[in-house]
Design an enzyme around this catalytic site. Sequence first.
Site, PDB file in Angstrom:
ATOM      1  N   ASP A 149       0.851  -1.199   0.000  1.00 50.37           N
ATOM      2  CA  ASP A 149       0.000   0.000   0.000  1.00 50.37           C
ATOM      3  C   ASP A 149       0.881   1.241   0.000  1.00 50.37           C
ATOM      4  OD1 ASP A 149      -2.371  -1.424   0.127  1.00 50.37           O
ATOM      5  OD2 ASP A 149      -2.642  -1.175   2.282  1.00 50.37           O
ATOM      6  N   ARG A 200      -1.490  -0.463  -8.686  1.00 50.61           N
ATOM      7  CA  ARG A 200      -2.865  -0.104  -8.291  1.00 50.61           C
ATOM      8  C   ARG A 200      -2.941   1.423  -8.345  1.00 50.61           C
ATOM      9  NH1 ARG A 200      -3.890  -0.874  -2.253  1.00 50.61           N
ATOM     10  NH2 ARG A 200      -4.376  -3.061  -2.668  1.00 50.61           N
TER      11      ARG A 200
HETATM   12  C1  LIG Z   1      -8.882  -1.099  -3.177  1.00 49.78           C
HETATM   13  C2  LIG Z   1      -8.401   0.235  -2.717  1.00 49.78           C
HETATM   14  C3  LIG Z   1      -7.126   0.363  -2.210  1.00 49.78           C
HETATM   15  C4  LIG Z   1      -6.639   1.614  -1.807  1.00 49.78           C
HETATM   16  N1  LIG Z   1      -5.336   1.735  -1.405  1.00 49.78           N
HETATM   17  C5  LIG Z   1      -4.845   2.965  -1.122  1.00 49.78           C
HETATM   18  C6  LIG Z   1      -3.456   3.163  -0.840  1.00 49.78           C
HETATM   19  O1  LIG Z   1      -2.645   2.229  -0.817  1.00 49.78           O
HETATM   20  N2  LIG Z   1      -3.040   4.426  -0.579  1.00 49.78           N
HETATM   21  C7  LIG Z   1      -3.903   5.514  -0.597  1.00 49.78           C
HETATM   22  O2  LIG Z   1      -3.462   6.649  -0.388  1.00 49.78           O
HETATM   23  N3  LIG Z   1      -5.220   5.338  -0.858  1.00 49.78           N
HETATM   24  C8  LIG Z   1      -5.704   4.114  -1.116  1.00 49.78           C
HETATM   25  N4  LIG Z   1      -7.045   3.967  -1.398  1.00 49.78           N
HETATM   26  C9  LIG Z   1      -7.994   5.102  -1.131  1.00 49.78           C
HETATM   27  C10 LIG Z   1      -8.064   6.081  -2.289  1.00 49.78           C
HETATM   28  O3  LIG Z   1      -6.864   6.790  -2.402  1.00 49.78           O
HETATM   29  C11 LIG Z   1      -9.219   7.085  -2.074  1.00 49.78           C
HETATM   30  O4  LIG Z   1      -8.977   7.812  -0.897  1.00 49.78           O
HETATM   31  C12 LIG Z   1     -10.590   6.460  -1.969  1.00 49.78           C
HETATM   32  O5  LIG Z   1     -10.741   5.375  -2.820  1.00 49.78           O
HETATM   33  C13 LIG Z   1     -11.662   7.533  -2.311  1.00 49.78           C
HETATM   34  O6  LIG Z   1     -11.503   7.981  -3.624  1.00 49.78           O
HETATM   35  P1  LIG Z   1     -12.468   7.511  -4.821  1.00 49.78           P
HETATM   36  O7  LIG Z   1     -11.661   7.395  -6.063  1.00 49.78           O
HETATM   37  O8  LIG Z   1     -13.089   6.232  -4.417  1.00 49.78           O
HETATM   38  O9  LIG Z   1     -13.566   8.609  -4.996  1.00 49.78           O
HETATM   39  P2  LIG Z   1     -13.784  10.150  -4.501  1.00 49.78           P
HETATM   40  O10 LIG Z   1     -13.253  11.113  -5.485  1.00 49.78           O
HETATM   41  O11 LIG Z   1     -13.335  10.303  -3.064  1.00 49.78           O
HETATM   42  O12 LIG Z   1     -15.355  10.204  -4.548  1.00 49.78           O
HETATM   43  C14 LIG Z   1     -16.076  10.093  -5.761  1.00 49.78           C
HETATM   44  C15 LIG Z   1     -17.356   9.313  -5.541  1.00 49.78           C
HETATM   45  O13 LIG Z   1     -17.044   7.953  -5.177  1.00 49.78           O
HETATM   46  C16 LIG Z   1     -17.957   7.480  -4.172  1.00 49.78           C
HETATM   47  N5  LIG Z   1     -17.197   7.287  -2.907  1.00 49.78           N
HETATM   48  C17 LIG Z   1     -15.909   7.587  -2.681  1.00 49.78           C
HETATM   49  N6  LIG Z   1     -15.519   7.267  -1.443  1.00 49.78           N
HETATM   50  C18 LIG Z   1     -16.585   6.755  -0.844  1.00 49.78           C
HETATM   51  C19 LIG Z   1     -16.810   6.234   0.462  1.00 49.78           C
HETATM   52  N7  LIG Z   1     -15.864   6.196   1.407  1.00 49.78           N
HETATM   53  N8  LIG Z   1     -18.059   5.785   0.732  1.00 49.78           N
HETATM   54  C20 LIG Z   1     -19.034   5.813  -0.197  1.00 49.78           C
HETATM   55  N9  LIG Z   1     -18.871   6.288  -1.451  1.00 49.78           N
HETATM   56  C21 LIG Z   1     -17.664   6.759  -1.774  1.00 49.78           C
HETATM   57  C22 LIG Z   1     -18.995   8.546  -4.041  1.00 49.78           C
HETATM   58  O14 LIG Z   1     -20.011   8.303  -4.988  1.00 49.78           O
HETATM   59  C23 LIG Z   1     -18.220   9.811  -4.403  1.00 49.78           C
HETATM   60  O15 LIG Z   1     -19.042  10.860  -4.790  1.00 49.78           O
HETATM   61  C24 LIG Z   1      -7.513   2.741  -1.852  1.00 49.78           C
HETATM   62  C25 LIG Z   1      -8.793   2.609  -2.371  1.00 49.78           C
HETATM   63  C26 LIG Z   1      -9.242   1.401  -2.829  1.00 49.78           C
HETATM   64  C27 LIG Z   1     -10.595   1.307  -3.419  1.00 49.78           C
END
Ligand SMILES: Cc1cc2nc3c(=O)[nH]c(=O)nc-3n(C[C@H](O)[C@H](O)[C@H](O)COP(=O)(O)OP(=O)(O)OC[C@H]3O[C@@H](n4cnc5c(N)ncnc54)[C@H](O)[C@@H]3O)c2cc1C
Length: 325
Positions: A149, A200
């Site tokens: 991660d 990722r």
């Molecule tokens: C499998 C996985 C692994 C990850 N690993 C890391 C990592 O190693 N390092 C790191 O910095 N980050 C990691 N992340 C987190 C990532 O960086 C984001 O902070 C997180 O995924 C929110 O961004 P988004 O692209 O989903 O959408 P955003 O731009 O935050 O939101 C867009 C839309 O997505 C939906 N959404 C987003 N978040 C949520 C929520 N919590 N609950 C409900 N709906 C939501 C909503 O519809 C929202 O309007 C990971 C995420 C995933 C899915």
Amino acid sequence: MLGSASKAFFHLLAQSRTLKKLATRVAMRSEPPARLRSWRPRTPASVVHRFVPGETVEDAIRAARVLEAHGLTETFDHLGESVTTLAEAVAATRDYLDVVRAVTQSGVERNISLKLTQLGLDVDRASAVDHLRKILELAEPAGFFVRIDMESSKYTELTLEIFETLWQQGYRQIGVVLQSDLYRSEDDLRRINALGARIRLVKGAYREPKSVAYQKKADVDAAYVRMMNVLLTEGNYPAIATHDPAMVDLTRRWAAEHGVASDRFEFQMLYGIRRDLQVMLVDSGYRVRIYVPFGRDWFPYFMRRLGEHPANVAFVLRGIVSEGR
Ligand SMILES: Cc1cc2nc3c(=O)[nH]c(=O)nc-3n(C[C@H](O)[C@H](O)[C@H](O)COP(=O)(O)OP(=O)(O)OC[C@H]3O[C@@H](n4cnc5c(N)ncnc54)[C@H](O)[C@@H]3O)c2cc1C
């Protein structure tokens, strides 16, 4: 998305050692298997369960079986980060070795995610690398894929350096994470793609200063799309990790327009988030991997999820009110 002030507030809470201690003292109640079997708990016994299926590897494996029955796959994350002593890092490594053994025995898919600060990166870099190597030595021959991660920008350079060193040493079942909010990530993407390593792609979960990261959602999204385009056409089985329906649509469209088959990449989402989208994608023939976090150290992870999405805060408040009845 929450406003940046609220997001900052939840990040502050996530870092609070006192709150973390208090929260983890309250052991999470185990979800009854029947409820897990139905997979769509509407009124969970514990609000944390929506995002973290339990404290033990058995809880996580049980959740994974349910996901697999729905056509999804998973990666296991034994929660923990930022350990401050060598003893804690050694214990975290031992825990991960136990996770590898338990997952191997269970017969579910062999895929784990881990954080270098959990293995002692803040204590001693050499020990953290040794710990990671120990895990890889057990996990790789057993057929695991191990994802490192990405943590805050303080660790980006070091994490990529360690990853690239291990890659040069011949470890091939490892992958990294790149965050589209960091200015540097598009350069990192080109270099790591050239190795043929699996990436990722995420937007980035940490609050970063404007000296290193885009501050506007539109800029983070635009970088995400540029990176997704390169990954789909040039990457090695990239993971498009997002819950953002706009990013998902653009990924599907780019793949269709450029003849990228649905088995050449996967979507990834977090346990309990946008389950509607997870199911829709599987039903449409895409691969979807769910990040399954578990363990006693759930507090910082849980706080980051609350900081990302107002609906999650409302969900927790509703849960607390209904549990109090
Ligand atoms: C499998 C996985 C692994 C990850 N690993 C890391 C990592 O190693 N390092 C790191 O910095 N980050 C990691 N992340 C987190 C990532 O960086 C984001 O902070 C997180 O995924 C929110 O961004 P988004 O692209 O989903 O959408 P955003 O731009 O935050 O939101 C867009 C839309 O997505 C939906 N959404 C987003 N978040 C949520 C929520 N919590 N609950 C409900 N709906 C939501 C909503 O519809 C929202 O309007 C990971 C995420 C995933 C899915």
